[in-house]
Scaffold this active site. Structure first.
Site, PDB file in Angstrom:
ATOM      1  CB  CYS A   1     -10.851 -18.083  12.811  1.00  0.00           C
ATOM      2  SG  CYS A   1     -12.288 -19.088  13.266  1.00  0.00           S
TER       3      CYS A   1
ATOM      4  CB  CYS B   1     -17.589 -29.532  17.877  1.00  0.00           C
ATOM      5  SG  CYS B   1     -16.962 -27.847  17.824  1.00  0.00           S
TER       6      CYS B   1
ATOM      7  CB  CYS C   1     -12.885 -24.518  16.770  1.00  0.00           C
ATOM      8  SG  CYS C   1     -13.769 -23.067  17.330  1.00  0.00           S
TER       9      CYS C   1
ATOM     10  CB  CYS D   1     -20.955 -23.737  21.119  1.00  0.00           C
ATOM     11  SG  CYS D   1     -21.880 -24.048  19.603  1.00  0.00           S
TER      12      CYS D   1
ATOM     13  CG  ASN E   1      -7.477 -30.537  13.836  1.00  0.00           C
ATOM     14  OD1 ASN E   1      -6.437 -31.051  13.448  1.00  0.00           O
ATOM     15  ND2 ASN E   1      -7.906 -29.363  13.382  1.00  0.00           N
TER      16      ASN E   1
ATOM     17  CB  CYS F   1     -21.254 -30.509  16.547  1.00  0.00           C
ATOM     18  SG  CYS F   1     -22.235 -29.353  15.563  1.00  0.00           S
TER      19      CYS F   1
ATOM     20  CD  GLU G   1      -9.917 -21.975  21.442  1.00  0.00           C
ATOM     21  OE1 GLU G   1      -9.699 -22.852  22.272  1.00  0.00           O
ATOM     22  OE2 GLU G   1     -10.131 -22.215  20.236  1.00  0.00           O
TER      23      GLU G   1
END
Length: 356
Positions: A105, A119, A343, A112, A299, A116, A92
């Site tokens: 961004c 996330c 994200c 990843c 979000n 977290c 993205e």
């Protein structure tokens, strides 16, 4: 084996590569101008570059390593791109409109590993690092989108806050920064670039010593180890006793402001108690004058239904505690709330569709 992206070379590296193969130094400058000033996407368009030089470049490099897979446009002008890479992976990139300019961004990894718990980026584990060229090409794709609109807009700011941990891909990330800052190319000022880390303390020391001139942001999200370890696994490796001295080193050596990012999660880390703990943490030593806290409304992500967005009253109350105690604080302006704003969210949804 697929060819690598020409965008992955800094001007110095491109110059050295061509000189080793018998081409004069000015050829690299010519190519660089075509790449970043004229922004061509085909070697054949570099009309004043020696044919032998172009043939050599085309033999070893490509200018396009990704294609637009999905594009979402928000009513506020935010555009989220989902790009498909040569190996089929999806990443993205987000283009945002601000009063101060146009910001992109970028993503630094496919997936990843930071983990977290709130996330969307970490829903899929890291499969590989992006090359420097793949990171630069995200900027070029956004800029070419603007060029096609024909309004003379240019990317003026960059945030390295997309999918992945930038400091876990340090070499490629630094080469990316060198390329986009180069005054003969895109010439995006160092002070208009921010790199965000989840808190890899050892890498903060190394990054500080590199003296890149770009801004640093640290994802804090909790004011104590117990809470931070619960929502951010990385805190077990780099607890606050390791992270805060690294931040102090950055502040002392650069005398630059640092941003502490703090996502507000309803009834988790958004209470008055946590706000006062955060004030205490920031007030230690000489931190206070050089720290800005960026409060981020959450979000929601379907897969992390245990977390909810903080109430507006809680956000305001947290902000007020910071302000009344002399802490520089801001609330992040939201972009793209009518599209997949979180994200990693768009990528996750697309992969689910493909699997389904």
């Amino acid at each position: 084996m697929s060819k690598s992206s020409l965008y992955g070379l800094t001007l110095e590296q491109l110059t050295g590569w061509l000189e080793e193969r018998g081409h004069r130094k000015f050829r690299a400058t010519q190519v660089w101008d075509w790449l970043y000033r004229k922004r061509v996407t085909d070697f054949a368009a570099m009309t004043d570059v020696n044919a032998d030089c172009l043939a050599l470049l085309e033999e070893h490099f490509v200018l396009r390593t990704m294609e637009e897979h999905v594009k979402q446009e928000s009513v506020d002008g935010t555009i989220k791109f989902l790009f498909k890479l040569q190996d089929g992976n999806l990443i993205e990139t987000v283009l945002m409109r601000h009063k101060f300019g146009l910001s992109v961004c970028v993503t630094t990894q496919v997936g990843c590993n930071i983990g977290c718990s709130f996330c969307a980026s970490g829903l899929l584990k890291k499969s590989r690092d992006l090359s420097a060229g793949e990171i630069v090409e995200q900027i070029m794709k956004a800029q070419l989108h603007l060029d096609q609109a024909g309004e003379g807009d240019r990317v003026s700011h960059i945030v390295v806050m997309g999918i992945g941990e930038p400091f876990d891909n340090m070499t490629n990330m630094i080469n990316f920064l060198t390329v986009v800052k180069d005054h003969k190319g895109l010439a995006i000022g160092a002070r208009h670039i921010t790199v965000s880390t989840s808190g890899l303390a050892d890498k903060i020391y190394a990054f500080t010593d590199m003296n890149t001139g770009v801004n640093l942001a640290v994802s804090l999200h909790a004011p104590n180890n117990e809470l931070r370890s619960r929502i951010m696994v990385i805190n077990r490796a780099y607890p606050l006793e390791k992270l805060m001295p690294a931040i102090d080193y950055y502040l002392e050596k650069t005398r630059r402001r640092i941003t502490l990012e703090y996502i507000l999660l309803k009834d988790v880390n958004d209470g008055r108690e946590q706000a006062l703990e955060l004030v205490e943490l920031i007030s230690e030593g000489d931190r206070k004058s050089l720290v800005n806290v960026n409060l981020i409304p959450y979000n929601p992500v379907d897969e992390h239904s245990q977390y909810q967005r903080s109430e507006q009253e809680s956000i305001k109350a947290f902000y007020d505690v910071m302000k009344k105690n002399g802490i520089s604080v801001s609330v992040r302006l939201e972009h793209g709330t009518d599209i997949d704003a979180a994200c990693g969210q768009l990528r996750s949804k697309q992969l689910k569709k493909s699997a389904g």
